[in-house]
Design an enzyme around this catalytic site. Structure first.
Site, short mmCIF file in Angstrom:
data_model
loop_
_atom_site.label_atom_id
_atom_site.label_comp_id
_atom_site.label_asym_id
_atom_site.label_seq_id
_atom_site.Cartn_x
_atom_site.Cartn_y
_atom_site.Cartn_z
N ARG A 105 16.02 -97.37 33.66
CA ARG A 105 16.18 -97.88 35.02
C ARG A 105 14.81 -98.38 35.45
NH1 ARG A 105 19.33 -95.43 40.17
NH2 ARG A 105 21.00 -96.26 38.85
N HIS A 132 23.23 -104.33 37.06
CA HIS A 132 23.62 -102.93 36.85
C HIS A 132 24.91 -102.92 36.02
CE1 HIS A 132 23.67 -98.73 37.34
NE2 HIS A 132 23.90 -98.61 38.63
N GLN A 135 27.46 -99.95 35.89
CA GLN A 135 28.20 -99.79 37.15
C GLN A 135 29.41 -100.72 37.17
OE1 GLN A 135 27.48 -97.56 39.82
NE2 GLN A 135 29.54 -98.18 40.37
N ASP A 227 27.58 -102.83 48.92
CA ASP A 227 26.43 -102.06 48.44
C ASP A 227 25.43 -102.00 49.59
OD1 ASP A 227 24.58 -100.74 46.87
OD2 ASP A 227 24.07 -102.46 45.61
N CYS A 267 29.20 -98.62 44.96
CA CYS A 267 28.55 -97.99 43.80
C CYS A 267 27.89 -96.67 44.17
CB CYS A 267 27.51 -98.94 43.21
SG CYS A 267 26.30 -99.50 44.43
N ARG A 295 31.57 -93.04 35.99
CA ARG A 295 30.25 -93.36 35.43
C ARG A 295 30.01 -92.58 34.14
NH1 ARG A 295 26.10 -95.70 38.06
NH2 ARG A 295 25.37 -95.70 35.90
#
Ligand code: CP
Ligand code: NVA
Length: 307
Positions: A105, A132, A135, A227, A267, A295
């Site tokens: 990340r 991402h 996700q 988001d 998310c 996830r």
């Protein structure tokens, strides 16, 4: 064939690779629930590097490696010499000598490319400023689980250049789906990535449209996604972003214009009262906890196929 490849951007994969990632996510879920997880990472050492905070990705990725029989080594950027100025290239060279794969990340997307180039090991993107991918795989797994099909109209409300949105767009473009984005008109994906998304959409027949009016974008949508207004790394522009995005909030009123079967997705982490009203995220249409759970299964799928 996915083994040994980088999973940095969904656009690098064809539709059948993405379908395989989804299929294996579903089978991992079944295997976890029946206690039959394969030890497909037996003997594999996997570094999970976090330059930014994480709850879902951090926990799901470490669990994924260990449940598959591998050894996860989780490091924050302050734990290693990057924090004292050691170049990422040198860090990557060292990792390449010691581990079989890297999940990262990162603050800057380009760091993922350097990790790959200088380590010679497969790299999985655990979120960058640009995208991402895990996700988006989770989100489409969740959509398929709920509706039995991926072919449901989606509306995204918020920052049109958001990293999670970019990966959703990439998936939509590959599968010929429909996504309407409600966003201020100067908030768009990075031009180079948008060009690739547009080309893919043209060949698959996907519809990706931008609207300024959230009510227009959500009309008839089965999935409403949002988001945060201020992503990690954007703290310096927080006040301006809150002003510009103030009308791009998913409210109970906005949800009334969606399809009768509509669901709400995010998310996470969320800021209640900013991008989404509490009554929506904590309401009957919300599927955010299903997303969070999934996830784990998409991480298991990606790691078992890539590493
Ligand atoms: N959705 C997501 O990536 O959450 P974390 O930042 O908690 O990992
Ligand atoms: N856009 C958010 C996503 C967090 C999972 C961020 O980058 O902070």
């Amino acid at each position: 064939m996915l083994k040994g490849r980088n999973l940095i951007c969904l656009l690098d994969f064809d539709r059948w690779d993405l379908q395989r990632l989804l299929d294996v996510s579903f089978s991992m879920k079944e295997k976890v629930l029946t206690n039959l997880v394969p030890k497909s990472l037996d003997g594999k050492r996997i570094v999970l590097l976090f330059e930014k905070p994480s709850t879902r990705t951090r926990i799901s990725s470490e669990l994924a490696v260990s449940m598959l029989g591998g050894s996860p080594i989780v490091i924050g950027k302050n734990d290693i010499q990057i924090s004292r100025g050691e170049p990422i290239e040198d860090t990557a060279r060292v990792l390449g000598r010691m581990v079989h794969g890297i999940g990262a990340r990162v603050l800057k997307h380009e760091t993922l490319l350097k990790l790959s180039e200088y380590s010679g090991r497969p790299v999985v993107n655990l979120l960058s400023d640009l995208s991402h991918p895990l996700q988006a795989l989770t989100d489409f797994m969740t959509i398929k689980e709920i509706f039995g099909t991926l072919e449901k109209p989606i509306a995204f409300v918020g920052d049109g250049g958001d990293n999670v949105l970019v990966s959703l767009m990439a998936f939509v473009a590959k599968f010929g789906l429909e996504l309407k984005v409600a966003s201020p008109k100067d908030m768009r994906p990075r031009p180079d990535i948008w060009k690739r998304i547009e080309e893919e959409a043209e060949s698959s027949g996907a519809i990706i449209e931008f609207y300024e009016d959230p009510y227009e974008a959500v009309r008839g949508a089965s999935v409403v996604y949002t988001d945060v207004w201020v992503s990690m790394g954007q703290e310096g522009e927080a006040q301006k972003r809150r002003e510009v995005l103030s009308t791009y909030r998913v409210t109970e009123d906005l949800m009334r214009y969606t399809s009768s079967d509509s669901i709400f997705m995010h998310c996470l982490p969320a800021v209640r009262g900013e991008e989404v009203e509490q009554g929506v995220i904590d309401g009957k249409k919300s599927r955010v906890w299903d997303q969070a759970e999934n996830r784990l299964y998409t991480a298991m799928s990606a790691f078992s196929l890539i590493f």
